[in-house]
Design an enzyme around this catalytic site. Structure first.
Site, PDB file in Angstrom:
ATOM      1  N   GLU A   1     102.000  33.309  20.072  1.00 39.49           N
ATOM      2  CA  GLU A   1     101.046  32.439  19.370  1.00 39.49           C
ATOM      3  C   GLU A   1     100.375  33.162  18.196  1.00 39.49           C
ATOM      4  O   GLU A   1     100.192  32.581  17.133  1.00 39.49           O
ATOM      5  CB  GLU A   1      99.993  31.944  20.371  1.00 39.49           C
TER       6      GLU A   1
ATOM      7  N   LYS B   1     107.523  44.774   5.665  1.00 41.57           N
ATOM      8  CA  LYS B   1     107.027  43.662   4.854  1.00 41.57           C
ATOM      9  C   LYS B   1     106.032  44.159   3.803  1.00 41.57           C
ATOM     10  O   LYS B   1     106.134  43.820   2.626  1.00 41.57           O
ATOM     11  CB  LYS B   1     106.349  42.629   5.749  1.00 41.57           C
TER      12      LYS B   1
ATOM     13  N   TRP C   1      88.214  31.872  24.814  1.00 35.28           N
ATOM     14  CA  TRP C   1      89.387  31.096  24.394  1.00 35.28           C
ATOM     15  C   TRP C   1      90.608  31.501  25.210  1.00 35.28           C
ATOM     16  O   TRP C   1      91.603  30.785  25.240  1.00 35.28           O
ATOM     17  CB  TRP C   1      89.660  31.236  22.890  1.00 35.28           C
TER      18      TRP C   1
ATOM     19  N   HIS D   1     100.424  44.105  26.533  1.00 34.80           N
ATOM     20  CA  HIS D   1      99.499  45.048  25.893  1.00 34.80           C
ATOM     21  C   HIS D   1      98.079  44.474  25.819  1.00 34.80           C
ATOM     22  O   HIS D   1      97.154  45.183  25.483  1.00 34.80           O
ATOM     23  CB  HIS D   1     100.005  45.518  24.519  1.00 34.80           C
ATOM     24  N   HIS D   2      97.945  43.193  26.140  1.00 40.11           N
ATOM     25  CA  HIS D   2      96.602  42.623  26.261  1.00 40.11           C
ATOM     26  C   HIS D   2      96.020  42.910  27.638  1.00 40.11           C
ATOM     27  O   HIS D   2      94.904  42.512  27.943  1.00 40.11           O
ATOM     28  CB  HIS D   2      96.654  41.104  26.073  1.00 40.11           C
TER      29      HIS D   2
ATOM     30  N   HIS E   1     100.863  35.920  22.953  1.00 37.32           N
ATOM     31  CA  HIS E   1     101.259  36.859  21.919  1.00 37.32           C
ATOM     32  C   HIS E   1     102.145  36.241  20.853  1.00 37.32           C
ATOM     33  O   HIS E   1     101.870  36.369  19.668  1.00 37.32           O
ATOM     34  CB  HIS E   1     101.799  38.178  22.444  1.00 37.32           C
TER      35      HIS E   1
ATOM     36  N   TYR F   1     101.649  35.437  16.412  1.00 40.05           N
ATOM     37  CA  TYR F   1     102.627  35.527  15.320  1.00 40.05           C
ATOM     38  C   TYR F   1     102.870  34.170  14.685  1.00 40.05           C
ATOM     39  O   TYR F   1     103.172  34.086  13.500  1.00 40.05           O
ATOM     40  CB  TYR F   1     103.923  36.173  15.806  1.00 40.05           C
TER      41      TYR F   1
ATOM     42  N   ARG G   1      82.765  42.854  24.093  1.00 42.59           N
ATOM     43  CA  ARG G   1      82.862  41.511  23.504  1.00 42.59           C
ATOM     44  C   ARG G   1      82.034  40.524  24.309  1.00 42.59           C
ATOM     45  O   ARG G   1      81.733  40.749  25.456  1.00 42.59           O
ATOM     46  CB  ARG G   1      84.292  40.984  23.643  1.00 42.59           C
TER      47      ARG G   1
ATOM     48  N   HIS H   1      84.460  28.274  19.409  1.00 41.40           N
ATOM     49  CA  HIS H   1      84.811  28.858  18.112  1.00 41.40           C
ATOM     50  C   HIS H   1      86.270  29.307  18.134  1.00 41.40           C
ATOM     51  O   HIS H   1      87.048  28.968  17.237  1.00 41.40           O
ATOM     52  CB  HIS H   1      83.889  30.036  17.797  1.00 41.40           C
TER      53      HIS H   1
ATOM     54  N   THR I   1     106.704  45.177  10.486  1.00 38.89           N
ATOM     55  CA  THR I   1     105.495  44.787   9.760  1.00 38.89           C
ATOM     56  C   THR I   1     105.304  45.697   8.547  1.00 38.89           C
ATOM     57  O   THR I   1     104.962  45.238   7.456  1.00 38.89           O
ATOM     58  CB  THR I   1     104.265  44.859  10.682  1.00 38.89           C
TER      59      THR I   1
ATOM     60  N   SER J   1     101.563  17.873  20.242  1.00 36.12           N
ATOM     61  CA  SER J   1     101.577  17.747  18.786  1.00 36.12           C
ATOM     62  C   SER J   1     102.316  18.925  18.145  1.00 36.12           C
ATOM     63  O   SER J   1     103.156  18.741  17.261  1.00 36.12           O
ATOM     64  CB  SER J   1     100.148  17.670  18.274  1.00 36.12           C
ATOM     65  N   SER J   2     102.020  20.142  18.614  1.00 35.97           N
ATOM     66  CA  SER J   2     102.664  21.321  18.025  1.00 35.97           C
ATOM     67  C   SER J   2     104.163  21.321  18.265  1.00 35.97           C
ATOM     68  O   SER J   2     104.944  21.654  17.379  1.00 35.97           O
ATOM     69  CB  SER J   2     102.104  22.603  18.649  1.00 35.97           C
TER      70      SER J   2
ATOM     71  N   ASP K   1     112.150  13.848   2.475  1.00 37.18           N
ATOM     72  CA  ASP K   1     111.013  13.773   3.404  1.00 37.18           C
ATOM     73  C   ASP K   1     111.341  14.670   4.581  1.00 37.18           C
ATOM     74  O   ASP K   1     112.351  15.378   4.574  1.00 37.18           O
ATOM     75  CB  ASP K   1     110.812  12.316   3.895  1.00 37.18           C
TER      76      ASP K   1
ATOM     77  N   SER L   1     104.868  36.020   0.252  1.00 34.87           N
ATOM     78  CA  SER L   1     106.151  36.369  -0.356  1.00 34.87           C
ATOM     79  C   SER L   1     106.540  35.410  -1.467  1.00 34.87           C
ATOM     80  O   SER L   1     107.466  35.687  -2.230  1.00 34.87           O
ATOM     81  CB  SER L   1     107.258  36.384   0.694  1.00 34.87           C
TER      82      SER L   1
END
Lengths: 548, 371, 57
Positions: free
Chosen positions: A274, A350, A160, A321-322, A272, A276, A469, A95, A347, A188-189, A124, A287
């Site tokens: 990622e 925004k 994950w 922080h993880h 991290h 964002y 979890r 998932h 943040t 690809s990314s 293009d 926006s």
């Protein structure tokens, strides 16, 4: 600036007339086009590739969603009722992987493909063949990943985040395929990101300066740099896993002198930024939508750009922080706590900007606006729980509980996913030439909002009360929260069928949309007809910078 | 603040009746240590800060959405960008954050100070149980979940502490600083007891440190917090916190029992004794994978009942139990179990479920092999 | 030079006067801003790290 066009886009249309607005009328296209499946396999057109990305991501959204519903069905009541713990772990892992890498990221890339050339007045993407290649890598990568579920020993079952050594020494044999599929998705990314950077830097309409670009373009430019910076780190860490599993190295194996914590540092140095990557383009979308339906310019364009850049820079300084409970030294814990808390500032800027844009506007509530407003509220709630998680001493209690699950689902589902849905409702008139159904859209919106909150809000409580979890069964005091979460998840999941219905209906017909489908919309994409013809801006538009 | 805390925990006791620990089932527990209460205060402080900011921000937002609707004839204004406003909304959050960072830093400093401990306990995470070792006291034991399988599958009614009960809890004294040294044998686990606000990863090859000083006697429950494989959800933690003299007495009894067991190594054991002891060890250590009926769950966990390889070769059988099988989930038990337990569990699995080999493996034989 | 540092600081804080921004974009050299920006980012990291190490004792 001379954009290189792919051969079959060359300006040889005998009967092509370009208007002053850069609109191109393709009355008679004499080029032999491959038909059927070959057309899609070989296409180098940014709009077709954008559609492919979006359709792919929608399919994957449903596959990842089915996995989530399997998890929620098992957790509906205490006890092991439907599946065994081994399969449960495979479901939570798949998932997460599918939603992150195959649903959210490709959806944003698809929107970028469709909209960036239209928003900057380019014909293009800069590298159309590369664009085709980046897309077609994805079905390969994720077919491979999904096929691991059928292999002996099952698919990935280590979350994950695939922490070593659970994902190396103790992993199922299919892990090597998992690594290969992530490599392909990563390539690809990176290719997609390079293409986006090249397009934005080189192919803007004459007269469009960086600070004239729509915010969706800005946020994607910064996101693309993040991708180029961190996807190689992911590639490195999974290659080290590959070596540990197959070639006898011990990068992450303590028995051989390796370091399991090193895995986490590398993973989160990728991970991290990622997260964002999955939210900055969302900021760009919101926006664009809020000023349109408030009929008022964005309050602080420049400060939005600054805030996006600050968030991007800070995203490289907060990874540990993880890892507050892995046993970091005190100085490291303090450093990462301080930098993490600082992220709240840009943040916040925004959110304040969006709200000041609403203030004294002339507001209407079309479906894209509803999703964008829900984004602002619910993403901010996710931001609040993020701020709580930043407080390291309290994180010792929150870490690895459902509180964290609630937090990141708030920023990713009513955050990233709602922004994608807002974008789809916002740009569908441009893509199809028809407005999406307002009534169905509103049903979809309200059921989604109710479903999302029923699912994820109780998770704050079950987490604080002590539920870890990734457990397939739980103590009895968590039963009520889980019951509500599961009901909410099924409501949310099945409401997405309305979304598919809206899209199909909109493609097949509906109220005709003019070029400027929303009366408050300002950017260049609204100067081409709806639906946007296959080729647009073959002659660069005459761009007049709005005073941003 | 202290008073408020006392009030809140008092209220909890009133409604919850029993322990403070789970006074309310929807918030972080205040816990039973000074630090857990401090962390609870930090948690509530940042929570209320968020609530206040939320009320202001969402207040302005919903006011605007209500007031400036086009359907009510609102015409949009044209202002944008205002340096003063922008400075304020950047600086104010910054100040709030600094205000939050100061107490958080102070709490962290205390959490990291594990010096001057009066008792050291080594905690080892294993798939899927905890091992506790009282360093310097020669007392060590495994702690397994004791919830019966039938409750999990729903064939039996679930008890009050479903999934949060163990065969042997960790026993700790109150009012003494206890230092934990945490490590793991296989994958990463995480030892978490919410009432102590102690959560620390146990990492193979590393030794982490944490500590606790419990203020109130009681039974405190927690769970493994880091995904560690199939039975991650089934390795609970139970801590029994005792008055100091009660604890000292318990420790002496455990030491004597351990010595008695060590003495037992040299004597000849009867079959019945070995079988009785072996069944107990099998139930707590082996049954989670190989099942109580010896049926296993192949292919990952082979069955032992009627297993010809096992029946034919006693030396191989002992070797597998002592040293594990590399590349599989079978761990080495040579340092987890004592010679008596090892001999008993081998004897048990050679004679239970119709294996009936008649072999009685003596502790002395195991001692010889271990040297 | 001082002007560049001031502008970069303003960007770090996230607020800049529109007039100054316009001036920087029209007259400044991008290279100078990028270089100073990178240096200031390093300084930023060093300052926070120093603070953390000092507080940790």
């Amino acid at each position: 600036m001379a954009p290189k066009l792919p051969p079959h886009h060359s300006l040889q249309h005998s009967s092509t007339t370009a208007t002053a607005g850069g609109q191109v009328h393709d009355d008679h296209d004499h080029h032999p086009q491959p038909r059927g499946i070959m057309r899609w396999l070989l296409t180098t057109n940014h709009k077709e590739i954008g559609s492919l990305y979006l359709i792919f991501s929608l399919i994957m959204f449903f596959i990842g969603g089915i996995f989530a519903l399997v998890v929620r069905a098992e957790l509906f009541q205490p006890g092991l009722n439907l599946i065994n713990p081994e399969f449960f772990n495979q479901m939570t892992t798949m998932h997460g992987l599918i939603m992150v890498f195959a649903a959210v990221m490709p959806a944003f890339t698809g929107l970028a493909n469709w909209m960036i050339p239209l928003q900057i007045g380019a014909p293009d993407m800069a590298l159309p063949r590369l664009n085709n290649f980046s897309f077609w890598l994805l079905p390969v990568a994720f077919t491979l990943l999904l096929s691991t579920l059928l292999m002996p020993g099952g698919g990935p079952n280590f979350g994950w985040t695939f922490y070593a050594p659970l994902s190396t020494t103790y992993a199922p044999p299919s892990t090597t395929f998992f690594i290969l599929s992530l490599h392909i998705a990563g390539v690809s990314s990176i290719l997609g990101a390079i293409n986006i950077v090249a397009t934005i830097l080189n192919m803007r309409a004459p007269g469009m300066r960086m600070m004239d670009m729509p915010l969706f373009v800005w946020t994607w430019l910064i996101t693309a740099f993040l991708l180029i910076a961190v996807m190689p780190v992911l590639a490195g860490v999974i290659t080290m896993m590959l070596m540990d599993i197959n070639f006898g190295t011990s990068f992450f194996d303590a028995a051989g002198g390796g370091d399991p914590v090193l895995f986490q540092h590398l993973f989160w140095f990728f991970g991290h930024p990622e997260v964002y990557i999955m939210i900055l383009p969302a900021f760009g979308i919101v926006s664009a939508i809020i000023p349109t339906f408030a009929r008022k310019r964005l309050f602080g364009y420049a400060s939005m750009v600054y805030a996006t850049a600050s968030i991007a820079v800070l995203s490289f300084l907060v990874w540990a922080h993880h890892m507050f409970v892995v046993g970091l030294p005190l100085a490291a814990t303090l450093f990462f706590m301080y930098t993490t808390m600082l992220i709240a500032v840009p943040t916040g800027v925004k959110v304040f900007n969006w709200i000041t844009t609403l203030f004294r506007g002339s507001i209407t509530f079309e479906v894209p606006m509803l999703f964008a407003l829900a984004f602002v509220v619910l993403f901010t709630i996710g931001g609040f729980s993020g701020l709580m998680l930043a407080i390291a001493p309290a994180d010792f209690q929150y870490h690895d509980t459902y509180f964290v699950v609630a937090h990141f689902h708030y920023v990713l589902v009513p955050g990233a996913v709602f922004s994608i849905m807002a974008a789809v409702y916002y740009w569908l008139p441009k893509w199809t030439g028809h407005y999406p159904s307002e009534i169905l859209g509103k049903w979809h919106f309200w059921l989604s909002v109710i479903g999302v909150n029923l699912t994820f809000f109780p998770m704050h409580f079950s987490g604080l009360a002590g539920m870890p979890r990734r457990i397939p069964d739980y103590a009895l005091q968590f039963a009520d929260f889980n019951l509500v979460s599961s009901l909410g998840a099924f409501l949310f999941g099945f409401s997405q069928l309305i979304f598919v219905w809206v899209i199909i209906k909109c493609v097949r017909g509906g109220v005709k949309a003019p070029a400027k489908a929303w009366d408050g919309a300002e950017d260049l994409e609204w100067s081409v007809p709806s639906p946007a013809p296959l080729h647009t801006f073959e002659t660069p538009p005459d761009f007049k910078p709005v005073q941003h | 603040m202290r008073k408020m805390l006392a009030l809140m925990t008092g209220g909890g006791t009133l409604f919850g009746g029993a322990s403070l620990a789970h006074a309310n089932g929807w918030n972080m527990p205040v816990g039973v240590t000074d630090l857990s209460a401090e962390i609870y205060t930090l948690h509530m402080t940042i929570f209320w800060i968020c609530v206040v900011i939320g009320i202001v921000v969402f207040g302005v937002m919903f006011y605007s959405l209500f007031k400036f609707r086009r359907s009510k004839g609102a015409k949009s204004a044209h202002f944008h960008e205002n340096t003063t406003v922008e400075v304020i909304w950047t600086a104010v959050p910054l100040l709030i954050l600094v205000g939050m960072a100061v107490p958080a830093t102070a709490t962290l400093q205390k959490m990291y100070d594990a010096s001057d401990a009066e008792l050291d306990v080594m905690i080892t995470g294993q798939q899927w149980r905890w091992r506790y070792e009282y360093l310097g006291e020669d007392v060590a034991f495994n702690s397994n979940m004791s919830t019966p399988r039938a409750q999990i599958t729903g064939e039996e009614e679930r008890g009050e502490h479903y999934l949060l009960e163990v065969d042997e809890p960790l026993v700790l004294p109150i009012n003494r600083k206890v230092r934990f040294l945490l490590t793991a044998d296989d994958v990463i686990h995480s030892w978490w007891v919410p009432d102590f606000a102690v959560k620390q990863d146990t990492i193979p090859g590393f030794i982490n440190e944490n500590w606790v000083r419990i203020n109130e006697p009681g039974i405190y429950r927690g769970q493994c917090a880091e995904l560690c494989g199939m039975d991650h959800g089934f390795m609970p933690i139970v801590v029994h916190a005792m008055e100091e003299d009660e604890f000292d007495q318990w420790l002496v009894e455990r030491k004597e029992a351990a010595e008695a067991e060590a003495m037992g190594v040299d004597r000849e054991w009867e079959m019945d004794e070995l079988m009785e002891r072996g069944e107990q060890v099998y139930g707590s250590i082996c049954a989670s994978c190989h099942q109580a009926d010896g049926g296993g769950s192949p292919p990952a966990f082979p069955g032992l009942a009627g297993n010809q390889e096992l029946i034919d070769d006693v030396d191989w059988h002992i070797d597998v139990v002592l040293n594990g099988v590399s590349g599989t989930a079978m761990p080495a038990f040579r340092s987890n179990l004592n010679p008596v337990e090892l001999a008993a569990v081998v004897t048990y699995s050679r004679n239970a479920w119709g294996n009936d080999t008649g072999d009685a493996v003596q502790p002395a034989e195991i001692v010889e092999l271990l040297e | 030079m001082w002007g560049v540092i001031k502008s970069v600081l303003a960007a770090f804080f996230g607020v800049q006067k529109e007039r100054q921004r316009r001036h920087d974009f029209e007259h400044g050299k991008p290279g100078a801003f990028i270089l100073v920006g990178l240096l200031m980012a390093v300084v930023f990291v060093v300052v926070i790290a120093a603070l953390a190490i000092y507080v940790a004792g």
